[in-house]
Design a protein around this motif. Structure first.
Motif, PDB file in Angstrom:
ATOM      1  N   MET A   1       0.846  -1.185   0.000  1.00 16.14           N
ATOM      2  CA  MET A   1       0.000   0.000   0.000  1.00 16.14           C
ATOM      3  C   MET A   1       0.889   1.246   0.000  1.00 16.14           C
ATOM      4  O   MET A   1       1.932   1.259   0.648  1.00 16.14           O
ATOM      5  N   GLN A   2       0.481   2.253  -0.721  1.00  8.91           N
ATOM      6  CA  GLN A   2       1.197   3.516  -0.670  1.00  8.91           C
ATOM      7  C   GLN A   2       0.213   4.643  -0.918  1.00  8.91           C
ATOM      8  O   GLN A   2      -0.863   4.437  -1.447  1.00  8.91           O
ATOM      9  N   TYR A   3       0.582   5.843  -0.455  1.00  7.50           N
ATOM     10  CA  TYR A   3      -0.279   6.986  -0.699  1.00  7.50           C
ATOM     11  C   TYR A   3       0.563   8.168  -1.144  1.00  7.50           C
ATOM     12  O   TYR A   3       1.752   8.268  -0.846  1.00  7.50           O
ATOM     13  N   VAL A   4      -0.062   9.076  -1.863  1.00  8.07           N
ATOM     14  CA  VAL A   4       0.598  10.262  -2.397  1.00  8.07           C
ATOM     15  C   VAL A   4      -0.191  11.481  -1.960  1.00  8.07           C
ATOM     16  O   VAL A   4      -1.402  11.549  -2.183  1.00  8.07           O
ATOM     17  N   HIS A   5       0.451  12.420  -1.288  1.00  9.65           N
ATOM     18  CA  HIS A   5      -0.225  13.654  -0.912  1.00  9.65           C
ATOM     19  C   HIS A   5      -0.339  14.554  -2.133  1.00  9.65           C
ATOM     20  O   HIS A   5       0.605  14.691  -2.908  1.00  9.65           O
ATOM     21  N   GLY A   6      -1.498  15.161  -2.301  1.00  7.61           N
ATOM     22  CA  GLY A   6      -1.717  16.048  -3.432  1.00  7.61           C
ATOM     23  C   GLY A   6      -1.906  17.483  -2.976  1.00  7.61           C
ATOM     24  O   GLY A   6      -1.552  17.854  -1.862  1.00  7.61           O
ATOM     25  N   GLU A   7      -2.480  18.286  -3.844  1.00 12.56           N
ATOM     26  CA  GLU A   7      -2.717  19.683  -3.541  1.00 12.56           C
ATOM     27  C   GLU A   7      -3.928  19.824  -2.618  1.00 12.56           C
ATOM     28  O   GLU A   7      -4.700  18.892  -2.417  1.00 12.56           O
ATOM     29  N   ILE A   8      -4.079  21.010  -2.037  1.00 11.52           N
ATOM     30  CA  ILE A   8      -5.289  21.326  -1.299  1.00 11.52           C
ATOM     31  C   ILE A   8      -6.444  21.316  -2.305  1.00 11.52           C
ATOM     32  O   ILE A   8      -6.403  21.964  -3.335  1.00 11.52           O
ATOM     33  N   PHE A   9      -7.488  20.551  -2.007  1.00  8.56           N
ATOM     34  CA  PHE A   9      -8.552  20.363  -2.998  1.00  8.56           C
ATOM     35  C   PHE A   9      -9.887  20.333  -2.251  1.00  8.56           C
ATOM     36  O   PHE A   9     -10.200  19.366  -1.559  1.00  8.56           O
ATOM     37  N   MET A  10     -10.638  21.391  -2.327  1.00 11.24           N
ATOM     38  CA  MET A  10     -11.923  21.468  -1.624  1.00 11.24           C
ATOM     39  C   MET A  10     -12.990  20.791  -2.464  1.00 11.24           C
ATOM     40  O   MET A  10     -13.194  21.130  -3.619  1.00 11.24           O
ATOM     41  N   ASN A  11     -13.627  19.788  -1.886  1.00 14.22           N
ATOM     42  CA  ASN A  11     -14.642  19.035  -2.621  1.00 14.22           C
ATOM     43  C   ASN A  11     -15.683  18.536  -1.645  1.00 14.22           C
ATOM     44  O   ASN A  11     -15.354  17.855  -0.677  1.00 14.22           O
ATOM     45  N   SER A  12     -16.939  18.861  -1.866  1.00 10.33           N
ATOM     46  CA  SER A  12     -18.005  18.462  -0.956  1.00 10.33           C
ATOM     47  C   SER A  12     -18.677  17.172  -1.398  1.00 10.33           C
ATOM     48  O   SER A  12     -19.616  16.723  -0.772  1.00 10.33           O
ATOM     49  N   ASN A  13     -18.195  16.580  -2.511  1.00 14.76           N
ATOM     50  CA  ASN A  13     -18.784  15.342  -2.996  1.00 14.76           C
ATOM     51  C   ASN A  13     -18.242  14.149  -2.224  1.00 14.76           C
ATOM     52  O   ASN A  13     -17.361  14.260  -1.389  1.00 14.76           O
ATOM     53  N   GLY A  14     -18.767  12.976  -2.549  1.00 16.70           N
ATOM     54  CA  GLY A  14     -18.284  11.766  -1.919  1.00 16.70           C
ATOM     55  C   GLY A  14     -19.001  11.457  -0.625  1.00 16.70           C
ATOM     56  O   GLY A  14     -20.028  12.050  -0.294  1.00 16.70           O
ATOM     57  N   LEU A  15     -18.432  10.506   0.139  1.00 12.83           N
ATOM     58  CA  LEU A  15     -19.034  10.049   1.385  1.00 12.83           C
ATOM     59  C   LEU A  15     -18.224  10.530   2.580  1.00 12.83           C
ATOM     60  O   LEU A  15     -17.002  10.325   2.642  1.00 12.83           O
ATOM     61  N   LEU A  16     -18.890  11.138   3.540  1.00 16.24           N
ATOM     62  CA  LEU A  16     -18.244  11.596   4.763  1.00 16.24           C
ATOM     63  C   LEU A  16     -17.949  10.390   5.655  1.00 16.24           C
ATOM     64  O   LEU A  16     -18.841   9.597   5.966  1.00 16.24           O
ATOM     65  N   ILE A  17     -16.714  10.256   6.066  1.00 16.67           N
ATOM     66  CA  ILE A  17     -16.291   9.135   6.909  1.00 16.67           C
ATOM     67  C   ILE A  17     -16.562   9.481   8.367  1.00 16.67           C
ATOM     68  O   ILE A  17     -16.079  10.498   8.878  1.00 16.67           O
ATOM     69  N   THR A  18     -17.317   8.634   9.042  1.00 16.34           N
ATOM     70  CA  THR A  18     -17.657   8.891  10.448  1.00 16.34           C
ATOM     71  C   THR A  18     -16.906   7.961  11.399  1.00 16.34           C
ATOM     72  O   THR A  18     -16.877   8.220  12.605  1.00 16.34           O
ATOM     73  N   GLY A  19     -16.328   6.886  10.875  1.00 19.73           N
ATOM     74  CA  GLY A  19     -15.590   5.964  11.730  1.00 19.73           C
ATOM     75  C   GLY A  19     -14.591   5.156  10.925  1.00 19.73           C
ATOM     76  O   GLY A  19     -14.789   4.898   9.734  1.00 19.73           O
ATOM     77  N   VAL A  20     -13.501   4.760  11.584  1.00 24.42           N
ATOM     78  CA  VAL A  20     -12.457   3.938  10.956  1.00 24.42           C
ATOM     79  C   VAL A  20     -12.159   2.768  11.887  1.00 24.42           C
ATOM     80  O   VAL A  20     -11.839   2.965  13.065  1.00 24.42           O
ATOM     81  N   ASP A  21     -12.274   1.539  11.368  1.00 28.95           N
ATOM     82  CA  ASP A  21     -12.004   0.358  12.188  1.00 28.95           C
ATOM     83  C   ASP A  21     -10.523   0.291  12.566  1.00 28.95           C
ATOM     84  O   ASP A  21      -9.640   0.531  11.727  1.00 28.95           O
ATOM     85  N   ARG A  22     -10.297  -0.047  13.818  1.00 31.92           N
ATOM     86  CA  ARG A  22      -8.918  -0.135  14.314  1.00 31.92           C
ATOM     87  C   ARG A  22      -8.158  -1.232  13.569  1.00 31.92           C
ATOM     88  O   ARG A  22      -8.676  -2.329  13.338  1.00 31.92           O
ATOM     89  N   ASP A  23      -6.919  -0.928  13.192  1.00 32.24           N
ATOM     90  CA  ASP A  23      -6.007  -1.844  12.502  1.00 32.24           C
ATOM     91  C   ASP A  23      -6.487  -2.232  11.101  1.00 32.24           C
ATOM     92  O   ASP A  23      -5.964  -3.176  10.501  1.00 32.24           O
ATOM     93  N   SER A  24      -7.479  -1.526  10.580  1.00 34.04           N
ATOM     94  CA  SER A  24      -7.948  -1.781   9.215  1.00 34.04           C
ATOM     95  C   SER A  24      -7.002  -1.131   8.214  1.00 34.04           C
ATOM     96  O   SER A  24      -6.059  -0.401   8.578  1.00 34.04           O
ATOM     97  N   ILE A  25      -7.233  -1.394   6.926  1.00 30.05           N
ATOM     98  CA  ILE A  25      -6.431  -0.762   5.876  1.00 30.05           C
ATOM     99  C   ILE A  25      -6.505   0.757   5.989  1.00 30.05           C
ATOM    100  O   ILE A  25      -5.477   1.447   5.921  1.00 30.05           O
TER     101      ILE A  25
END
Length: 451
Positions: A1-25
């Motif tokens: 797995m890898q991630y790349v930081h991008g530019e500041i990008f304001m976007n109100s679309n998509g799904l708001l994340i309310t919780g993240v499972d511990r030790d998940s991806i």
């Protein structure tokens, strides 16, 4: 797995994340509540269905906008169908698709004034049909959404057909888009989508020859159209200014049941499957016995009031063989039902009263809140129960079926709670689900009461 930081990008679309499972991806990648999942593999994530569908792949490129407005593009390798560990809470579907119809028979339009706001909401969202089994009309589904249903295999769907006559359906739903239902169903069937369908039957409108046409048309799409439930229109006393409707009388109800049973015999001979069903309420209205188990196939529409009585009676037949001859301490119990539940519960009460020391009384409560034409137990209110039992000898325990309550809660339609009934009638109250619960509570084996 890898991630790349991008530019500041304001976007109100998509799904708001309310919780993240511990030790998940997602947790390992540093995704946090308050971030927003925007896209996976360049496909927009509009709701939980997109998320589940797109996450099934082993290689993903996810686009996330953090709570600070920074955009991340994340490359992920995972096992097939392994979840990322994200929770979206009440935001999983975004705004619910509202109903655009003005059906002649709409039950929501007949609600009493001044009740909680959620009882007046009319949803017609195909996503909730797949996710929760809600019935929808498909009148607000466009070409792109129909294709999405096919692409994402969103089945089974629960579809309110009411009639396959295009002109009549447009009139019944008061929607000019309602007449294309057979085209929609045919396309979904050809794509392999399973559908459970229903007809809300109104006397003199979509019964008789129109019902015959509907059964014939839908049966041609079997097995993709897996079942058809026929339920009687519900009429409350709050119909002022609405279309003039009336309930079925006994003779009309018998004609409906006999028509459906004729078709069941044909379909059982042809497919070894009955396909079309009259609701339990129709059998009560017609004064006819509930059919045997084989007439219900795989019981596809119990939540629509089809076959619940048969399941109840079958379970009771097994339980009554093990009833004790007597109980140690004398006990009196009162069981509440609506008018439509009386024929089935009367058999149970008579059986329980063969146990020495046990007295079970059946209280059949009329629905004064919505009107006496509403007979199903699930639409009784706490006030109906209290008014019916006030001043009567209830005994040691009052027993209520769970169908009277909001799912997972102890709240009635009129917003009173079980403890309110208990306090006003000054008696312990037990809520039961099914014959086994009822038997155990009546015998005193199970002690689960509100007092």
């Amino acid at each position: 797995m890898q991630y790349v930081h991008g530019e500041i990008f304001m976007n109100s679309n998509g799904l708001l994340i309310t919780g993240v499972d511990r030790d998940s991806i997602a947790d390992q990648l540093g995704i946090q509540p308050g971030d927003r999942l925007v896209a996976i593999n360049d496909q927009p994530v509009r709701d939980i269905l997109d998320y589940r569908f797109l996450c099934a792949n082993e290689e993903l490129v996810a686009r996330v906008v953090t709570g600070d407005g920074e955009e991340w593009e994340i490359e992920i390798e995972k096992d097939y169908e392994e979840d990322l560990g994200l929770d979206f809470g009440e935001h999983s579907f975004g705004p619910t698709r509202r109903c655009r119809n003005r059906c002649l028979f709409c039950f929501v339009d007949q609600m009493a004034p001044g009740m909680r706001e959620t009882l007046y909401i009319k949803d017609d969202d195909y996503r909730l049909s797949f996710w929760q089994g809600n019935f929808v009309t498909l009148t607000n589904v466009d070409e792109a959404e129909l294709q999405r249903i096919i692409d994402q295999r969103l089945g089974p769907l629960y579809i309110s057909v009411h009639t396959t006559n295009p002109d009549l359906r447009r009139r019944m739903l008061n929607n000019r888009h309602a007449g294309k239902i057979m085209d929609q169903l045919t396309r979904l069937a050809e794509a392999g989508i399973e559908m459970q369908t229903q007809v809300v039957l109104c006397p003199g409108i979509n019964d008789g020859k129109e019902l015959v046409r509907t059964i014939e048309d839908l049966s041609r799409l079997w097995p993709r159209v897996h079942s058809l439930a026929v339920v009687p229109v519900g009429i409350t006393k709050f119909r002022e200014g609405l279309f003039n409707l009336r309930p079925f009388n006994r003779e009309e109800a018998r004609a409906v049941v006999e028509l459906i049973e004729d078709y069941q015999r044909k379909f059982l001979a042809r497919w070894d499957y009955p396909f079309v069903y009259a609701s339990d309420e129709f059998y009560v209205m017609a004064g006819k016995p509930i059919p045997p188990t084989e007439n219900y196939g795989d019981f596809p529409q119990t939540e629509n009031g089809v076959g619940l009585a048969r399941l109840f009676l079958d379970e009771w037949e097994l339980l009554k063989e093990d009833l004790p001859d007597r109980i140690e301490h004398n006990r009196t119990v009162t069981l509440v039902t609506g008018m439509s539940g009386e024929p089935f519960l009367r058999q149970v009460v008579e059986g329980l009263n063969q146990v020495a020391g046990l007295q079970v009384n059946l209280e059949v409560v009329k629905n004064t809140f919505f009107g006496e034409t509403v007979t199903v137990t699930g639409l009784l209110t706490a006030r109906d129960i209290i008014d019916s039992l006030q001043g009567k000898e209830i005994g040691d325990l009052l027993v209520l079926p769970t169908v009277m309550l909001r799912n997972g809660e102890d709240v009635f339609l009129d917003d009173l709670r079980v403890r309110d009934v208990s306090q006003q009638l000054r008696v312990p109250v037990a809520v039961v689900e099914g014959p086994r619960d009822l038997v155990e509570v009546a015998l005193g084996i199970k002690q689960d009461t509100n007092w």
